[in-house]
Design an enzyme around this catalytic site. Sequence first.
Site, PDB file in Angstrom:
ATOM      1  N   HIS A 366      87.338  38.019  23.033  1.00 45.41           N
ATOM      2  CA  HIS A 366      86.094  37.848  23.779  1.00 45.41           C
ATOM      3  C   HIS A 366      86.161  38.357  25.211  1.00 45.41           C
ATOM      4  CE1 HIS A 366      83.566  35.461  21.035  1.00 45.41           C
ATOM      5  NE2 HIS A 366      84.693  34.921  20.598  1.00 45.41           N
ATOM      6  N   LYS A 557      74.117  32.002  33.902  1.00 50.09           N
ATOM      7  CA  LYS A 557      75.439  32.363  33.398  1.00 50.09           C
ATOM      8  C   LYS A 557      76.501  31.582  34.168  1.00 50.09           C
ATOM      9  CE  LYS A 557      74.361  37.182  32.247  1.00 50.09           C
ATOM     10  NZ  LYS A 557      74.690  37.090  30.818  1.00 50.09           N
ATOM     11  N   ARG A 558      77.675  31.484  33.567  1.00 48.37           N
ATOM     12  CA  ARG A 558      78.834  31.021  34.322  1.00 48.37           C
ATOM     13  C   ARG A 558      78.967  31.874  35.576  1.00 48.37           C
ATOM     14  NH1 ARG A 558      84.111  33.036  33.555  1.00 48.37           N
ATOM     15  NH2 ARG A 558      83.356  34.118  31.692  1.00 48.37           N
ATOM     16  N   LYS A 563      79.973  38.916  36.702  1.00 49.93           N
ATOM     17  CA  LYS A 563      78.607  38.688  36.223  1.00 49.93           C
ATOM     18  C   LYS A 563      77.583  38.979  37.310  1.00 49.93           C
ATOM     19  CE  LYS A 563      80.076  35.358  32.695  1.00 49.93           C
ATOM     20  NZ  LYS A 563      79.603  36.039  31.472  1.00 49.93           N
ATOM     21  N   THR A 665      75.381  36.487  25.160  1.00 53.60           N
ATOM     22  CA  THR A 665      74.455  36.012  24.132  1.00 53.60           C
ATOM     23  C   THR A 665      73.153  35.514  24.738  1.00 53.60           C
ATOM     24  OG1 THR A 665      75.597  33.873  24.142  1.00 53.60           O
ATOM     25  CG2 THR A 665      76.202  35.431  22.405  1.00 53.60           C
ATOM     26  N   LYS A 669      69.033  35.695  23.382  1.00 54.87           N
ATOM     27  CA  LYS A 669      68.073  34.589  23.375  1.00 54.87           C
ATOM     28  C   LYS A 669      66.835  34.952  24.169  1.00 54.87           C
ATOM     29  CE  LYS A 669      72.126  31.667  23.281  1.00 54.87           C
ATOM     30  NZ  LYS A 669      73.107  31.030  24.173  1.00 54.87           N
TER      31      LYS A 669
END
Length: 822
Positions: A366, A557-558, A563, A665, A669
């Site tokens: 991952h 998000k984390r 990110k 992911t 969504k």
Amino acid sequence: MSAAKTDLLARYECNGFAFPDRDYYDRHLAFDHVVRGEAATQRERFEAVAHTLRDVLAQRWIKTAETYDRANPKQVYYLSMEFLIGRSLMNNIVNLGVEQFVREDLRSDPRQDWKEVLETEPDAGLGNGGLGRLAACFVDSLATLQIPATGYGLRYDYGIFRQEIADGYQVEKPDPWLANPDPWEVKRGDEAVAVPLATTFRARHGEIVVERGRPMTMIGIPYDRPVVGYGGRTINTLRLWKAGTHTDFDFAQFSGGDFFGAVSDQVLAESLTRVLYPDDTTPRGRSLRFLQEYFLVRCSVADIVARFRRRGNDWAALPDKVAIQLNDTHPAMAVPELLRILLDEAKLGWDQAWDLTVRTLAYTNHTLLPEALEKWPVDLFEALLPRHLELVYEINRRFLGVVKERYPGDDAKAAWLSLIEEGGPRRVRMANLAVVGTHSTNGVAAIHSELLRTTTVADLAALFPERFNNKTNGVTPRRWLKLCNRDLAGLLTEAVGDGWVTDMSLLRKADPLAADAAFRGKFLAAKRAAKGRFVDWIKATAGITLDPDTLFDVQIKRIHEYKRQLLNALQVVIWYNRLRANPSLDVPPRTVLFAGKAAPAYRLAKVIIKLVTGIGRVVNADPAVRGKLRVEFLPNYSCTLAEHLIPAADVSEQISTAGYEASGTSNMKFMMNGALTVGTRDGANIEIAEEAGEENAFMFGLTTEQVASGRLWYNPRWHYENEPETRAALDLIFDNHFSADEPGVFEPVREVLLTNGDHYMHLADLTGYVKTQEAVAAAYRDRDAWARMAVHNVARSGKFSSDRTIAEYAHAIWGAAPCPVD
């Protein structure tokens, strides 16, 4: 009894369900809580509803297990440190198909505030981010597809943590999600598993003392939760392990006056499953994390083998009856553990035991971040798991023999591929172990799988090319569309029928409706309804007031540098400067929403949260931009928050540095709920743009190749010196405009962006990102055209169903087939 309910009763009798009536609910209130309905609290009402639903599914759950034992099919076992399952009540109601019963019988109780009942259920503290939510989606799809499967995880007492924001800072608080009895779980104490260690831990004078050479044994106690497939035909199991000891209480020690010593062994053992992801910046934190991973593997593999043997199977049939999927490197100790069982307990020879191990296990990677590819000190293995270390050494000896045959004389290649990292403290490379010890290594998006194969573990892929494959992630449409966005789900069912709930490809039938003005109008009405619900919910739960008639621009998000929440914050400051300079600037009113947790020891991530909250505090109070720009950081991001927010979003921010996000992911969504993607060409964003059409997304930024080559030429200071808006935004931050009460608090941002080279290339992408946001604003002005783009996104989101992903795993990796329950 109504005709509708009579029909429903007939359907449930056919499916083997005992259909409850209102009396079941009242009985649970009376017998479980010794209270009459009019005096019950909302928590007691929730438990009564949950137990009534468990009464419905219990017979089918038993029947599922009996069918698997009788049919002896190949069964999938999914090992994951995280299962971010969220709340279970509404998910089970939807998947069982008993919404009508709940609506007619339970919600009709005038004493019951249904929204309050739902809010009473805590999110299960079993995960943190995408890894855990993916695991939850996968077990949902496995049950829906009627594939025999069991999920294995840990039963954390407090999960990750409950996030509060105080003075703009993240504050971590315990998340006591098990403070009340969980109505869904069933303790299976008679199926506990012994977990031996070569070292004993003792508590002395408030300190944990390690006694090497003195073995100890903990036990893993299983707690089972039902995983309800859609339609209720199959109910699989999620088995979670809690750590304990054989003796809870030492009476002799207590009688001798050592009151803490009498319970210290139990307290120490239970600490193993106290929290998810303990801080691993300290030696004790790393040891605890190591033990958690071993504990998960030891308990789960023992349970799998026991079930395999109970069904009368010969050891040689193991890969034909068992498929074990390792969700990232955390469960990679399954390689030496399964091998140990086959050698030491089954008494097989090495060649057969190794062959069975490799053909039974499969590994999902991952991450492309080297620091996330776990490496455990050899010292830990020596102290705690010496037999496993012996096996790792032997695996490595044999493996390096193969390497030296392939690359004679290339000692550097052998050192790079070795399972043991030399130089400095010796460490076991868990990702290398996972690749060598399994028959399949898959990435989770096309570009991720390619980069994994060609860069991250390129030499291993060259040795085992047949093992590497891609399985693009997916999410369950049951929770992430049908449950959380009822207006849009109803509109889609009206347009294409309800088959899309289990076959998302059917949504393609709605694609031509993007040209239908009446359908677009209904679509916009569904979006406005979702925004209204979210605004009401966040006001009630967090006290935050939002305007549903603004553009909702969302990044959830984390919190991590790659990110790039920091990139989003910088573009907000640029827009803030533009609006201050020109208050009449014609832009659609925009609400920028952030949410996510930072790891407790990740200092810069916490500074980014402080920056976002600081920007929000100043921007939201500035009359020059009021009504045009608002910024909010939503505290304590969770599955439940996402279920409310994602249907309300207009824009989905997916802006990681290209080449760093494995898949994502949340992007999927958002897509299936009609938000348009603003994204870099990273992870699954590329496939989302391919499916939706580039014209229905807003893509920008450096490519993976440009990021890689940019390491040779990139100079962030050039952007600061040559791009006026970039400089103005950074100067505003560094001049304490957003931190007047704490001057200098954002100096770490200066260090990262200008002093230390801006590793994640925020400034390289900033100008292009701002131009993309200009395009977003222009497109949003034409709501009808925006609706057309959004409808295309929803209709073309079918690829990103976890049902498709699981079907691919079942066919290409596991060789598992559906086993319908009688």
